[in-house]
Design a protein around this motif. Structure first.
Motif, mmCIF file in Angstrom:
data_model
loop_
_atom_site.group_PDB
_atom_site.id
_atom_site.type_symbol
_atom_site.label_atom_id
_atom_site.label_comp_id
_atom_site.label_asym_id
_atom_site.label_seq_id
_atom_site.Cartn_x
_atom_site.Cartn_y
_atom_site.Cartn_z
ATOM 1 N N LEU A 1 -8.035 6.083 -79.164
ATOM 2 C CA LEU A 1 -7.388 7.344 -79.537
ATOM 3 C C LEU A 1 -7.913 8.493 -78.690
ATOM 4 N N ARG A 2 -9.231 8.526 -78.501
ATOM 5 C CA ARG A 2 -9.833 9.609 -77.717
ATOM 6 C C ARG A 2 -9.342 9.589 -76.284
ATOM 7 N N GLN A 3 -9.309 8.386 -75.667
ATOM 8 C CA GLN A 3 -8.875 8.282 -74.277
ATOM 9 C C GLN A 3 -7.398 8.652 -74.128
ATOM 10 N N ALA A 4 -6.583 8.246 -75.121
ATOM 11 C CA ALA A 4 -5.160 8.590 -75.075
ATOM 12 C C ALA A 4 -4.967 10.095 -75.169
ATOM 13 N N MET A 5 -5.729 10.740 -76.030
ATOM 14 C CA MET A 5 -5.639 12.189 -76.174
ATOM 15 C C MET A 5 -6.082 12.893 -74.896
ATOM 16 N N GLN A 6 -7.118 12.353 -74.269
ATOM 17 C CA GLN A 6 -7.626 12.959 -73.032
ATOM 18 C C GLN A 6 -6.592 12.825 -71.923
ATOM 19 N N GLN A 7 -5.978 11.639 -71.820
ATOM 20 C CA GLN A 7 -4.985 11.407 -70.778
ATOM 21 C C GLN A 7 -3.710 12.206 -71.028
ATOM 22 N N ALA A 8 -3.395 12.442 -72.323
ATOM 23 C CA ALA A 8 -2.187 13.188 -72.685
ATOM 24 C C ALA A 8 -2.429 14.691 -72.704
ATOM 25 N N GLY A 9 -3.618 15.100 -72.313
ATOM 26 C CA GLY A 9 -3.922 16.527 -72.280
ATOM 27 C C GLY A 9 -3.952 17.167 -73.642
ATOM 28 N N GLY A 10 -4.311 16.364 -74.668
ATOM 29 C CA GLY A 10 -4.408 16.896 -76.021
ATOM 30 C C GLY A 10 -3.108 16.879 -76.796
ATOM 31 N N ASN A 11 -2.037 16.373 -76.198
ATOM 32 C CA ASN A 11 -0.743 16.314 -76.882
ATOM 33 C C ASN A 11 -0.651 15.020 -77.691
ATOM 34 N N LYS A 12 -0.643 15.142 -79.011
ATOM 35 C CA LYS A 12 -0.668 13.961 -79.876
ATOM 36 C C LYS A 12 0.585 13.110 -79.749
ATOM 37 N N LEU A 13 1.736 13.749 -79.561
ATOM 38 C CA LEU A 13 2.982 13.000 -79.432
ATOM 39 C C LEU A 13 2.958 12.113 -78.195
ATOM 40 N N ASN A 14 2.493 12.674 -77.078
ATOM 41 C CA ASN A 14 2.391 11.881 -75.848
ATOM 42 C C ASN A 14 1.312 10.817 -75.969
ATOM 43 N N ALA A 15 0.226 11.133 -76.683
ATOM 44 C CA ALA A 15 -0.835 10.151 -76.886
ATOM 45 C C ALA A 15 -0.318 8.956 -77.675
ATOM 46 N N ALA A 16 0.519 9.224 -78.676
ATOM 47 C CA ALA A 16 1.108 8.138 -79.468
ATOM 48 C C ALA A 16 1.998 7.254 -78.605
ATOM 49 N N LYS A 17 2.739 7.885 -77.680
ATOM 50 C CA LYS A 17 3.594 7.112 -76.772
ATOM 51 C C LYS A 17 2.762 6.240 -75.845
ATOM 52 N N LEU A 18 1.628 6.770 -75.362
ATOM 53 C CA LEU A 18 0.745 5.984 -74.493
ATOM 54 C C LEU A 18 0.203 4.756 -75.218
ATOM 55 N N LEU A 19 -0.089 4.905 -76.503
ATOM 56 C CA LEU A 19 -0.625 3.794 -77.297
ATOM 57 C C LEU A 19 0.482 2.910 -77.868
ATOM 58 N N GLN A 20 1.752 3.347 -77.661
ATOM 59 C CA GLN A 20 2.921 2.597 -78.131
ATOM 60 C C GLN A 20 2.889 2.396 -79.653
ATOM 61 N N ILE A 21 2.540 3.477 -80.350
ATOM 62 C CA ILE A 21 2.601 3.472 -81.811
ATOM 63 C C ILE A 21 3.416 4.673 -82.251
ATOM 64 N N SER A 22 3.864 4.667 -83.510
ATOM 65 C CA SER A 22 4.687 5.773 -84.003
ATOM 66 C C SER A 22 3.857 7.041 -84.156
ATOM 67 N N LYS A 23 4.572 8.161 -84.196
ATOM 68 C CA LYS A 23 3.911 9.459 -84.342
ATOM 69 C C LYS A 23 3.118 9.523 -85.641
ATOM 70 N N SER A 24 3.736 9.057 -86.753
ATOM 71 C CA SER A 24 3.052 9.123 -88.044
ATOM 72 C C SER A 24 1.845 8.191 -88.087
ATOM 73 N N SER A 25 1.934 7.017 -87.432
ATOM 74 C CA SER A 25 0.787 6.093 -87.379
ATOM 75 C C SER A 25 -0.359 6.704 -86.599
ATOM 76 N N PHE A 26 -0.024 7.379 -85.496
ATOM 77 C CA PHE A 26 -1.074 8.025 -84.710
ATOM 78 C C PHE A 26 -1.801 9.088 -85.529
ATOM 79 N N TYR A 27 -1.028 9.916 -86.238
ATOM 80 C CA TYR A 27 -1.659 10.983 -87.036
ATOM 81 C C TYR A 27 -2.506 10.416 -88.158
ATOM 82 N N GLU A 28 -2.030 9.330 -88.749
ATOM 83 C CA GLU A 28 -2.800 8.697 -89.821
ATOM 84 C C GLU A 28 -4.147 8.199 -89.295
ATOM 85 N N LYS A 29 -4.125 7.557 -88.141
ATOM 86 C CA LYS A 29 -5.369 7.041 -87.546
ATOM 87 C C LYS A 29 -6.255 8.192 -87.063
#
Length: 449
Positions: A416-444
């Motif tokens: 999660l941390r690496q995805a957020m760093q690569q996405a520049g802090g954008n949670k929606l893009n981080a969720a796409k990088l991890l290939q999980i849903s937006k709500s699943s990303f926020y839950e985690k």
């Protein structure tokens, strides 16, 4: 009607008496007869039947006596004596006993006082639950950037202007929103937080604006208020506003312009009085260029802009932050820190803190569980590996086999941390990088914060 009045008078719970203006008893109900232990007294002088009575005096003076203390049979009673007037003349006097013993009044007064105390407590509790949790004095740091930001925010809090708070994840955007509400003239009103990214798009409209009965399958009977209505006369925080779907952005713009909401399935609008604070870790201007965010809504929200500096830009605040966080964690974990090795500060200052203050808190909490005494040392500080593949600080050195659940959670947290760093802090893009849903990303993400 006269028969009804006679029955009501006779069966009234309170002792009651009626005399003429000279004090002769005309009526005496059952409750009073039982208290005095008398039967046939009609026509007798009231002074012969009730001790310390003043009914005859009120009949002559024509002046009511309210809540007067009268002693009968050694008990202090509370009584009313009211002259009955007809064409300006006294024709009778009505006497009632409110309390047959002053102790009853004392007990009632104590009960009322207790109810008032309980009401005060529940009002405070409701205010605490719906109000702001944090204040400006809880935002710690002596760096110039933070001090200037706090000073400006306190000035902004006095107004009703819409505020847009930007900053990386974990910098404390929500803390500033809470503090602004707590310092504002709306502080006695509700503070409602909505995470626009954590709620599925299909539910976000009804969550924000509410719905009427029968608006859709599964709708609650009598409908439901939305977050804006719940925040009436208070403040609403629209967190992660940059992730709001475009169709809802148009409706939000109308709410901000017209100061009224339209529930899903409603035929009329509801006026509201709400201050709006929005926050985001997205680059809003870039989102506008990409067509993901409406420019007119951005400018409507961006009346006052607050940019929260990341922790790496105010490392001079580390000592105060660490001290404050250790105090909080000590209360929740029961682990106290008496001293901190100097090497710990070298490690903390050498890290970039992509997760900012939230990440610092997590690192310190993990360190507390690794301590064997009350001294925080360098080996207790676990920090993830940097992008270059080299440790950003010393990790925990141990050959002991750890529980699989702990290893998996640490791996998930690092992903999660690496995805957020690569996405520049954008949670929606981080969720796409991890290939999980937006709500699943926020839950985690919330799980590890």
């Amino acid at each position: 009607m006269s028969k009804l009045l006679e029955v009501v008078f006779e069966n009234a719970h309170e002792p009651m008496i009626v005399t003429d203006k000279d004090g002769k008893i005309l009526l005496l109900n059952r409750s009073y007869r039982e208290f005095l232990n008398v039967q046939d007294v009609i026509g007798q002088p009231v002074t012969d039947v009730i001790e310390n009575t003043r009914m005859h005096i009120v009949g002559q003076a024509g002046v009511a006596e309210i809540a007067d203390i009268q002693q009968i049979k050694g008990q202090n009673m509370i009584a009313h004596r009211i002259p009955i007037m007809d064409e300006g003349k006294v024709i009778a006097v009505l006497g009632t006993v409110l309390f047959q013993d002053v102790q009853e009044l004392t007990a009632l007064a104590a009960m009322v006082a207790q109810l008032k105390d309980e009401l005060t407590y529940y009002k405070k509790e409701l205010r605490r639950r719906m109000g702001a949790t944090y204040h400006f004095d809880q935002i710690v740091g002596y760096s110039q950037k933070l001090q200037e930001l706090k000073k400006f925010s306190q000035k902004v809090a006095k107004s009703d202007s819409t505020v847009l708070i930007t900053g990386e994840s974990g910098t404390g955007k929500e803390l500033f929103a809470h503090a602004i509400h707590a310092e504002s003239k709306r502080k006695m009103g509700p503070f409602i937080r909505v995470n626009c990214a954590a709620i599925p798009d299909s539910l976000l409209e009804s969550e924000l604006f509410g719905y009427e009965e029968g608006a859709f399958t599964g709708a609650v009977r009598r409908g439901k208020k939305g977050k804006f209505e719940l925040a009436n006369h208070g403040t609403i925080l629209l967190d992660e506003i940059g992730d709001m779907p475009l169709p809802l952005q148009a409706k939000l713009l109308r709410v901000l312009q017209e100061k009224e909401v339209e529930r899903v399935g409603a035929v009329r609008t509801t006026p509201i009085d709400v201050r709006v604070i929005a926050s985001t870790n997205s680059d809003m201007l870039q989102s506008i260029k990409e067509g993901k965010f409406r420019a007119d809504l951005y400018y409507r929200l961006n009346v006052v802009s607050l940019s929260i500096p990341p922790l790496r830009e105010r490392l001079e605040d580390l000592p105060e932050l660490v001290s404050n966080l250790l105090k909080q964690l000590g209360e929740s974990t029961g682990v106290a820190v008496r001293a901190i090795d100097e090497e710990v500060w070298h490690v903390l200052r050498g890290y970039s803190w992509p997760g900012n203050v939230r990440e610092l808190k997590n690192v310190l909490e993990r360190a507390l569980h690794l301590m064997e005494d009350d001294i925080l040392k360098k080996e207790h500080i676990w920090l993830p590996v940097s992008d270059e593949g080299t440790p950003s600080s010393l990790s925990v050195s141990t050959h002991a086999v750890r529980p699989l659940k702990q290893i998996l959670e640490e791996a998930e947290q690092e992903a999660l941390r690496q995805a957020m760093q690569q996405a520049g802090g954008n949670k929606l893009n981080a969720a796409k990088l991890l290939q999980i849903s937006k709500s699943s990303f926020y839950e985690k993400w919330e799980k590890y914060q």
